[in-house]
Scaffold this active site. Structure first.
Site, PDB file in Angstrom:
ATOM      1  N   LYS A  72       0.817  -1.194   0.000  1.00 42.39           N
ATOM      2  CA  LYS A  72       0.000   0.000   0.000  1.00 42.39           C
ATOM      3  C   LYS A  72       0.863   1.260   0.000  1.00 42.39           C
ATOM      4  O   LYS A  72       0.387   2.354  -0.231  1.00 42.39           O
ATOM      5  CB  LYS A  72      -0.851   0.022   1.282  1.00 42.39           C
ATOM      6  CG  LYS A  72      -1.720  -1.179   1.470  1.00 42.39           C
ATOM      7  CD  LYS A  72      -2.356  -1.124   2.886  1.00 42.39           C
ATOM      8  CE  LYS A  72      -2.974  -2.449   3.234  1.00 42.39           C
ATOM      9  NZ  LYS A  72      -3.398  -2.494   4.668  1.00 42.39           N
ATOM     10  N   GLY A  73       2.151   1.054   0.263  1.00 45.58           N
ATOM     11  CA  GLY A  73       3.035   2.200   0.493  1.00 45.58           C
ATOM     12  C   GLY A  73       3.150   3.169  -0.675  1.00 45.58           C
ATOM     13  O   GLY A  73       3.394   4.361  -0.475  1.00 45.58           O
ATOM     14  N   ASP A  95       7.444   2.690  -2.892  1.00 48.69           N
ATOM     15  CA  ASP A  95       7.639   3.741  -1.893  1.00 48.69           C
ATOM     16  C   ASP A  95       9.096   3.900  -1.485  1.00 48.69           C
ATOM     17  O   ASP A  95       9.650   4.989  -1.483  1.00 48.69           O
ATOM     18  CB  ASP A  95       6.759   3.483  -0.651  1.00 48.69           C
ATOM     19  CG  ASP A  95       6.900   2.054  -0.099  1.00 48.69           C
ATOM     20  OD1 ASP A  95       7.709   1.268  -0.640  1.00 48.69           O
ATOM     21  OD2 ASP A  95       6.205   1.732   0.880  1.00 48.69           O
ATOM     22  N   ASP A 149      14.960  -0.578   0.566  1.00 46.86           N
ATOM     23  CA  ASP A 149      15.814  -0.706   1.751  1.00 46.86           C
ATOM     24  C   ASP A 149      16.929  -1.691   1.406  1.00 46.86           C
ATOM     25  O   ASP A 149      17.987  -1.298   0.920  1.00 46.86           O
ATOM     26  CB  ASP A 149      14.931  -1.184   2.909  1.00 46.86           C
ATOM     27  CG  ASP A 149      15.654  -1.207   4.241  1.00 46.86           C
ATOM     28  OD1 ASP A 149      16.880  -1.030   4.249  1.00 46.86           O
ATOM     29  OD2 ASP A 149      14.998  -1.405   5.275  1.00 46.86           O
ATOM     30  N   LYS A 168      17.303   4.101   0.681  1.00 51.86           N
ATOM     31  CA  LYS A 168      18.183   4.238   1.854  1.00 51.86           C
ATOM     32  C   LYS A 168      19.636   4.102   1.428  1.00 51.86           C
ATOM     33  O   LYS A 168      19.965   3.274   0.581  1.00 51.86           O
ATOM     34  CB  LYS A 168      17.820   3.182   2.897  1.00 51.86           C
ATOM     35  CG  LYS A 168      16.461   3.455   3.517  1.00 51.86           C
ATOM     36  CD  LYS A 168      16.218   2.638   4.753  1.00 51.86           C
ATOM     37  CE  LYS A 168      14.833   2.972   5.295  1.00 51.86           C
ATOM     38  NZ  LYS A 168      14.437   2.100   6.391  1.00 51.86           N
ATOM     39  N   PHE A 223      14.028   4.482  10.104  1.00 46.94           N
ATOM     40  CA  PHE A 223      12.671   4.017   9.815  1.00 46.94           C
ATOM     41  C   PHE A 223      11.769   5.232   9.642  1.00 46.94           C
ATOM     42  O   PHE A 223      11.609   6.032  10.552  1.00 46.94           O
ATOM     43  CB  PHE A 223      12.154   3.116  10.936  1.00 46.94           C
ATOM     44  CG  PHE A 223      10.867   2.451  10.559  1.00 46.94           C
ATOM     45  CD1 PHE A 223      10.874   1.327   9.751  1.00 46.94           C
ATOM     46  CD2 PHE A 223       9.646   2.973  10.990  1.00 46.94           C
ATOM     47  CE1 PHE A 223       9.684   0.728   9.377  1.00 46.94           C
ATOM     48  CE2 PHE A 223       8.452   2.373  10.617  1.00 46.94           C
ATOM     49  CZ  PHE A 223       8.477   1.254   9.811  1.00 46.94           C
ATOM     50  N   ASP A 251       3.888   3.488   6.446  1.00 42.48           N
ATOM     51  CA  ASP A 251       3.209   3.338   7.733  1.00 42.48           C
ATOM     52  C   ASP A 251       4.131   2.828   8.835  1.00 42.48           C
ATOM     53  O   ASP A 251       5.231   2.332   8.576  1.00 42.48           O
ATOM     54  CB  ASP A 251       2.080   2.315   7.602  1.00 42.48           C
ATOM     55  CG  ASP A 251       2.616   0.884   7.533  1.00 42.48           C
ATOM     56  OD1 ASP A 251       3.537   0.655   6.736  1.00 42.48           O
ATOM     57  OD2 ASP A 251       2.135   0.025   8.288  1.00 42.48           O
TER      58      ASP A 251
HETATM   59  P1  5GP Z   1      13.399  -4.213   1.099  1.00 42.82           P
HETATM   60  O1  5GP Z   1      13.017  -5.554   0.547  1.00 42.82           O
HETATM   61  O2  5GP Z   1      13.967  -3.276   0.072  1.00 42.82           O
HETATM   62  O3  5GP Z   1      14.304  -4.353   2.283  1.00 42.82           O
HETATM   63  O4  5GP Z   1      12.080  -3.613   1.708  1.00 42.82           O
HETATM   64  C1  5GP Z   1      11.257  -2.678   1.050  1.00 42.82           C
HETATM   65  C2  5GP Z   1       9.945  -2.560   1.768  1.00 42.82           C
HETATM   66  O5  5GP Z   1      10.148  -2.510   3.186  1.00 42.82           O
HETATM   67  C3  5GP Z   1       9.223  -1.274   1.430  1.00 42.82           C
HETATM   68  O6  5GP Z   1       8.367  -1.456   0.332  1.00 42.82           O
HETATM   69  C4  5GP Z   1       8.475  -0.959   2.707  1.00 42.82           C
HETATM   70  O7  5GP Z   1       7.236  -1.647   2.717  1.00 42.82           O
HETATM   71  C5  5GP Z   1       9.334  -1.530   3.801  1.00 42.82           C
HETATM   72  N1  5GP Z   1      10.221  -0.518   4.410  1.00 42.82           N
HETATM   73  C6  5GP Z   1      11.563  -0.456   4.292  1.00 42.82           C
HETATM   74  N2  5GP Z   1      12.058   0.597   4.977  1.00 42.82           N
HETATM   75  C7  5GP Z   1      10.986   1.208   5.531  1.00 42.82           C
HETATM   76  C8  5GP Z   1      10.838   2.386   6.351  1.00 42.82           C
HETATM   77  O8  5GP Z   1      11.789   3.092   6.714  1.00 42.82           O
HETATM   78  N3  5GP Z   1       9.568   2.718   6.711  1.00 42.82           N
HETATM   79  C9  5GP Z   1       8.473   1.992   6.354  1.00 42.82           C
HETATM   80  N4  5GP Z   1       7.296   2.410   6.777  1.00 42.82           N
HETATM   81  N5  5GP Z   1       8.583   0.876   5.589  1.00 42.82           N
HETATM   82  C10 5GP Z   1       9.825   0.502   5.174  1.00 42.82           C
END
Ligand code: 5GP
Length: 264
Positions: free
Chosen positions: A47-48, A104, A107, A135, A156, A163
């Site tokens: 939903k982000g 959104d 990470d 990031k 975060f 959210d």
């Molecule tokens: P990745 O697989 O790149 O580690 O994770 C990406 C997903 O993790 C994003 O789509 C999001 O849903 C969540 N996420 C990663 N960092 C953050 C953050 O700082 N805040 C929030 N709310 N969600 C995050």
């Protein structure tokens, strides 16, 4: 909803609503220019990405179609293990289409890299990625991002679609929360930070172990060939490394044990 509605729960505003709108408009202009003579399908990740998708599409001048995917990652708390499950798939067939995934935040890159591979297997004309936030520390899994809104520190963040426990998505800016806002769920955030550190440590350890195993395998092969050639007896520590797997690495992952709702 704005900063005043959060009161003491808000720690800091990292990116203001005005900065977000200005950058999203710039990205829209860039995408308009790059896809000028092509039909584009925007794929938002629920939903982000709801806010950035809505603002980006409205700032564009091209005709675009829009579709959505919902995915859940398996991981501990708010960290991703990269094992992804599709909860809602696309409604349309993307073969032969130009696809732009709108996300959104990236990470570790694990989720996006899974998603891009999955979409690429459906025979589209092209797949590119647009992320609002990236990031600094992101890079467990390198993923090519064609359009990035902002590079941010490894904090975060919440707001503008992002959210914490399904809250704060309707903030018009990106910010961080004060520790008090995590009360009751504090261990979740702490486990994330601990999880990230453990993940880094595990990767370093597994990397070193892998190098040792490979080195000893090469040495054993060399030693065995010399043994055959020169009749040298095998002895000592390296003789026992035959117990170690000969080849094939272990990819470091401190993934969790079960499905975790990451509040996409
Ligand atoms: P990745 O697989 O790149 O580690 O994770 C990406 C997903 O993790 C994003 O789509 C999001 O849903 C969540 N996420 C990663 N960092 C953050 C953050 O700082 N805040 C929030 N709310 N969600 C995050």
């Amino acid at each position: 909803m704005d900063a005043a509605d959060l009161g003491a729960d808000l720690l800091e505003v990292l990116i203001t609503a005005e900065q977000l709108q200005a950058r999203v408009t710039e990205l829209a202009a860039q995408i308009d220019a790059d896809y000028a003579d092509r039909e584009l399908l925007l794929v938002g990740v629920l939903k982000g990405a709801v806010m950035v998708m809505a603002d980006l599409a409205r700032a564009m001048h091209l005709q675009v179609s829009m579709d959505w995917m919902a995915i859940s990652s398996y991981g501990s708390g708010t960290t991703s293990s990269g094992v992804v499950r599709i909860l809602k798939d696309l409604d349309v067939d993307i073969s032969g289409k130009h696809v732009l995934v709108v996300e959104d935040i990236v990470d570790s890159g694990l989720t996006l890299s899974y998603l891009v591979n999955n979409l690429q297997s459906r025979d589209p004309a092209s797949v590119q990625v647009c992320v609002l936030l990236r990031k600094h520390a992101a890079a467990a899994m390198p993923v090519h991002v064609a359009y990035t809104g902002f590079e941010i520190a490894d904090k975060f963040v919440i707001g503008y679609g992002l959210d914490y426990a399904e809250r704060y998505r309707n903030l018009p800016f990106i910010g961080t929360l004060a520790p008090a806002a995590y009360q009751g769920n504090r261990s979740d955030v702490q486990s994330r930070l601990v999880g990230v550190e453990a993940e880094h440590r595990a990767r370093g350890f597994l990397g070193a172990a892998y190098v040792l195993v490979r080195a000893s395998a090469v040495y054993r092969r060399y030693f065995a060939s010399r043994t055959r050639e020169e009749g040298i007896p095998r002895m000592g520590l390296l003789g026992r490394t035959a117990l170690l797997p000969d080849g094939g690495g272990t990819r470091g992952s401190a993934g969790g044990t079960g499905p975790a709702c990451r509040g996409r």
